[in-house]
Design a protein around this motif. Structure first.
Motif, PDB file in Angstrom:
ATOM      1  N   MET A   1      -0.541 -17.755  19.227  1.00  0.00           N
ATOM      2  CA  MET A   1       0.389 -16.810  19.865  1.00  0.00           C
ATOM      3  C   MET A   1      -0.102 -15.378  19.728  1.00  0.00           C
ATOM      4  SD  MET A   1       2.846 -17.725  21.558  1.00  0.00           S
ATOM      5  CE  MET A   1       3.113 -16.506  22.805  1.00  0.00           C
ATOM      6  N   PHE A   2      -0.624 -15.111  18.523  1.00  0.00           N
ATOM      7  CA  PHE A   2      -1.110 -13.789  18.174  1.00  0.00           C
ATOM      8  C   PHE A   2      -2.021 -13.210  19.257  1.00  0.00           C
ATOM      9  CE2 PHE A   2      -4.268 -11.431  15.454  1.00  0.00           C
ATOM     10  CZ  PHE A   2      -3.450 -10.334  15.296  1.00  0.00           C
ATOM     11  N   GLU A   3      -3.016 -14.018  19.614  1.00  0.00           N
ATOM     12  CA  GLU A   3      -4.024 -13.584  20.572  1.00  0.00           C
ATOM     13  C   GLU A   3      -3.398 -13.217  21.921  1.00  0.00           C
ATOM     14  OE1 GLU A   3      -5.424 -17.129  21.731  1.00  0.00           O
ATOM     15  OE2 GLU A   3      -6.722 -16.444  23.346  1.00  0.00           O
ATOM     16  N   PHE A   4      -2.417 -14.009  22.343  1.00  0.00           N
ATOM     17  CA  PHE A   4      -1.847 -13.759  23.668  1.00  0.00           C
ATOM     18  C   PHE A   4      -1.040 -12.484  23.700  1.00  0.00           C
ATOM     19  CE2 PHE A   4      -3.702 -17.336  25.050  1.00  0.00           C
ATOM     20  CZ  PHE A   4      -3.317 -18.472  24.373  1.00  0.00           C
TER      21      PHE A   4
END
Lengths: 347, 359
Positions: A1-4
């Protein structure tokens, strides 16, 4: 999720940044447009776009300065736009933009006589008056050309200057650009005719070619001086050549003894005029050229002239001008730069 | 008894076909980010830039960037294989000069145009030969041919220009698709774009390009003819550049040796902005097309807003750097994330069910 979330956030920030830039740009653009319509007062659309060969060129900075002064006098607006490099087609998008913006007139120094022709014709059919200056296009692509000097005028001023400086007698040489440079060859032919008819005691011993290259011109100057020990003067009808020749003369034993004149720019020649190597050289005054072009554009917009042979218009401090053959207006005789006036110029 | 217990306790492992759901795979990509940025720039320009909403904007914009759009197609494929072709703009110039010289020499225009395209093809073949058969790095080869082709082009015509072309053809180059503000050049472009998209994304040939870009030794060992593939790409690139040269000549009615000088950098900038990795193996055509359009629209909009060319260059440059930096940043974040997930999974393996429930 972090990356998105990160990537989306980065995207949003980038998008916002661009958006803000555009908003700011758009606002300034809009306000500029508002000024122009408000400022002109009358019904004529005196918003003029000036399109030099490229931006950041001191020569064109000077001509734009003149044009802006003229626009201020007749209460129009003048915006300078242009590409950063002078390639044949780089001006096209600026011409299209001016047409879209509904500019009253476009003043352009053409990088290529043909490549921008279609764009100029499209602009003309959109109601934009097209004035070329400094460098012309084909004559059916523009309404008027402001010519800085004629070939005869350029040849004559250089012959006159050298004749005065060497006392109208002795050997001279010419240091030209390349052997097939069209302009220079035309001038040199006229100079030869003038020398033969008006200055029989001056002998042209050689036409050397420095190829518009600084080092080659420098070397050719040295060679000329060694080959002809009695040489009294050099004419260099090219800005690269005259600067290289002046540099050679200023450090040699010939300084002050061999006269040098030709076509040069004040910034290149300032040092040599001030140290006495060069007494005078010629060129036209780009500030006056821009000033005249702006007045001519305004006259076209107002309908005072149409570009027909014999039309006359008033150009402020420069006086009255008449349109000549091929819808051309001549600025006048070349301008002679000496120690007294060189300080007034910066190009 | 113990055997039965183990079979029920450890079910067979299943693997998902994709690590991310479909909508994420399609929407949360660099390509989509560029497309979103393009849409945003268009919307903002429509709202605040005077005269941007005129149909002329579309005509002028597409007409001027058409050569870049065309050349960007094969360039994308080349960069995906971790090569580069810097000679494209010089091939445009060479093809332009050939078109001019042959038309001037009395050839019928279609034949002259075809010959110019063939010259582009030969130029591409020469690049391909040097890169694949001789085995030189494409950067060095195409820097060399950039100078070589430009030199030939300028040498053939000198400083003169040929400006006389059949009017039917020059008008065709400037014509719009009837009833729309879209220039007719977009028809061949769309056809080419579809061909290249199918080639890159839906054929085994296209997959081999990514394989070569990611690891050319591994690709070679899995049976891909790396040399032949690259040879085909450089030939395609030369041919398309040749076609762009003919179009460029007609558009400006002008055949000159210095036509399109510096265009290779505009093409490469747009390709990189569109999400293609300069290190190969990554990129998609829709992103590249959006990248070219983005640079074009931004330039057009800023010019209409009265911004000078230097500032436009600065903005385009910053955008490009940001896009390249964001790619590396994303890759780094992704690596950290998978490392973090790996650690979590490791902890999860030893943690008790109650611990998991509390999280």
């Amino acid at each position: 999720m972090f990356e998105f979330t990160r990537s989306r956030r980065a995207g949003v920030i980038a998008a916002l940044a661009v958006g803000v830039t555009l908003l700011a740009a758009g606002c300034s653009g809009t306000s500029g447009g508002g000024d122009s319509t408000g400022g002109s007062g009358g019904d004529a659309n005196l918003s003029i776009t000036m399109l030099p060969k490229n931006l950041g060129n001191p020569y064109f900075d000077t001509s734009t300065k003149g044009a802006k002064a003229a626009a201020a006098e007749f209460k129009g607006t003048l915006d300078e736009v242009g590409p950063s490099e002078a390639s044949p087609t780089s001006q096209v998008s600026y011409i299209q933009t001016a047409a879209q913006q509904g500019a009253g007139a476009l003043i352009v120094s053409a990088n290529d006589p043909e490549a921008i022709c279609d764009a100029l014709n499209e602009a003309k059919s959109a109601g934009v008056k097209v004035v070329t200056f400094d460098s012309d296009t084909n004559k059916d692509c523009r309404d008027l050309f402001i010519n800085q000097a004629t070939a005869d005028g350029i040849a004559k001023v250089q012959v006159d200057e050298i004749a005065t400086q060497i006392g109208d007698a002795g050997e001279i040489a010419i240091l030209s650009a390349s052997a097939n440079a069209t302009n220079q060859n035309a001038w040199i032919e006229t100079m030869k005719t003038l020398l033969a008819s008006d200055h029989p005691n001056i002998k042209l011993v050689e036409v050397a070619y420095g190829d518009d290259d600084d080092q080659t011109s420098f070397d050719k100057t040295a060679a000329l001086l060694q080959t002809y020990p009695d040489l009294k003067g050099i004419i260099s009808p090219t800005t690269v050549g005259i600067a290289a020749a002046a540099r050679y003369l200023s450090t040699s034993e010939y300084k002050g003894k061999v006269a040098l004149t030709g076509l040069g720019t004040p910034n290149q020649m300032r040092e040599y005029v001030n140290d006495g190597t060069v007494t005078s050289f010629a060129l036209w005054n780009p500030e006056d050229l821009g000033y005249l072009a702006a007045y001519a554009a305004a006259a076209l917009i107002k309908g005072d002239i149409t570009g027909k042979d014999g039309d006359t218009f008033d150009a402020g401090k420069l006086g009255s001008f008449t349109v000549g053959k091929d819808a051309t207006v001549l600025l006048g005789d070349p301008y002679v730069f000496t120690k007294d006036n060189i300080g007034d110029f910066d190009f | 008894m113990t055997a039965a217990a183990t079979t029920t306790a450890v079910p067979a492992r299943t693997y998902k076909a994709y690590g991310r759901p479909a909508w994420r795979r399609f929407l949360l990509t660099r390509e989509m980010a560029i497309i979103a940025l393009l849409v945003l720039v268009v919307v903002v320009s429509l709202a605040v830039v005077p005269h941007f909403d005129s149909p002329l904007t579309v005509t002028y914009l597409l007409r001027d960037i058409a050569p870049i759009l065309l050349i960007a197609l094969p360039m994308t494929l080349i960069i995906i294989t971790e090569e580069i072709d810097l000679s494209v703009a010089s091939i445009v110039g060479l093809s332009s000069v050939m078109t001019g010289l042959l038309t001037h020499g009395g050839w019928p225009f279609p034949l002259a145009a075809l010959a110019a395209i063939v010259v582009g093809l030969i130029a591409g073949v020469f690049n391909g030969f040097l890169v694949t058969v001789v085995g030189l790095p494409s950067l060095a080869v195409t820097i060399g041919t950039l100078a070589l082709y430009r030199g030939i082009a300028v040498g053939l015509l000198g400083t003169t220009a040929i400006t006389d072309f059949p009017q039917d053809w020059t008008e065709l180059a400037k014509a719009n698709i009837p009833g729309t503000p879209v220039p007719a050049i977009m028809i061949p472009f769309v056809i080419l774009a579809i061909i290249f998209a199918v080639l890159l994304h839906f054929t085994p040939f296209g997959r081999t390009l990514y394989a070569i870009g990611l690891n050319k030794e591994a690709a070679a060992f899995s049976g891909i003819d790396v040399g032949r593939t690259k040879f085909v790409l450089f030939t395609l690139s030369g041919t398309v550049a040749g076609f762009a040269g003919v179009y460029f000549t007609l558009l400006y009615s002008n055949a000159r040796g210095d036509n399109a000088t510096g265009m290779e950098l505009q093409v490469i900038a747009a390709v990189l902005l569109g999400g293609v990795s300069i290190f190969g193996g990554r990129g998609a055509l829709h992103g590249v097309i959006a990248g070219v359009l983005l640079i074009g629209v931004l330039g057009s909009s800023l010019r209409l807003a009265g911004i000078t060319s230097d500032i436009i260059n600065v903005i385009t440059g910053v955008l490009l750097i940001l896009s390249v930096v964001s790619a590396s940043l994303l890759a780094w974040l992704q690596k950290r994330r998978s490392a973090a997930i790996g650690r979590k999974k490791g902890q999860a393996g030893v943690s008790s069910p109650s611990e998991r429930a509390t999280r």
